[in-house]
Design an enzyme around this catalytic site. Structure first.
Site, PDB file in Angstrom:
ATOM      1  CB  CYS A   4      -0.854  -0.037   1.227  1.00 28.54           C
ATOM      2  SG  CYS A   4      -2.098  -1.254   1.255  1.00 28.54           S
ATOM      3  CB  ALA A   5       0.625   4.373  -2.030  1.00 27.10           C
TER       4      ALA A   5
END
Length: 134
Positions: free
Chosen positions: A50-51
């Site tokens: 996930c960013a």
């Protein structure tokens, strides 16, 4: 089979004509989520891929699945709320039978999330599936 809570989200999205209104609704859903205790924000609960910073804390004690989750990004926290509506309260044995991609497509998320957000969403679904595998 999607839960009643998820079906309510589908109905709300159908009512909201504009994607910006839907986006705001997702953020509001994230704001309504209870915060995760900082003690649970550890590497073991962090979702890789996930960013944003994302933590999922599953509860698979017994036959019903649920989880807590949090993120440092409000839109992602809203996505966690959507996944919570989709999965929480489901029998553990049925979690793998939920076609998350198809259910989320009903919301039109695929068309409006960046590739990074879509990858993060897939990573969250993968984590849920991995912790409920028997």
């Amino acid at each position: 089979m999607a839960s009643a809570a998820f079906e309510e989200i589908v109905d709300t999205f159908a009512f909201l004509d504009d994607w910006e209104d839907r986006y705001r609704h997702v953020i509001e859903m994230g704001r309504d989520m209870p915060p995760l205790d900082d003690a649970l924000k550890v590497p073991a609960t962090k979702v890789e891929g996930c960013a944003s910073q994302v933590w999922l804390v599953p509860d698979v004690t017994g036959e019903t699945f649920t989880f807590q989750g949090d993120s440092d990004a409000m839109i992602v926290k809203g996505l966690i709320a959507i996944l919570h509506a989709l999965y929480a309260g489901q029998p553990v044995a049925e979690v793998h039978g939920i076609d998350a991609e198809a259910e989320l497509a009903r919301l039109g998320l695929n068309d409006h999330l960046s590739s990074q957000r879509s990858n993060g969403l897939r990573a969250m679904v993968d984590r849920i599936r991995n912790v409920t595998a028997r």
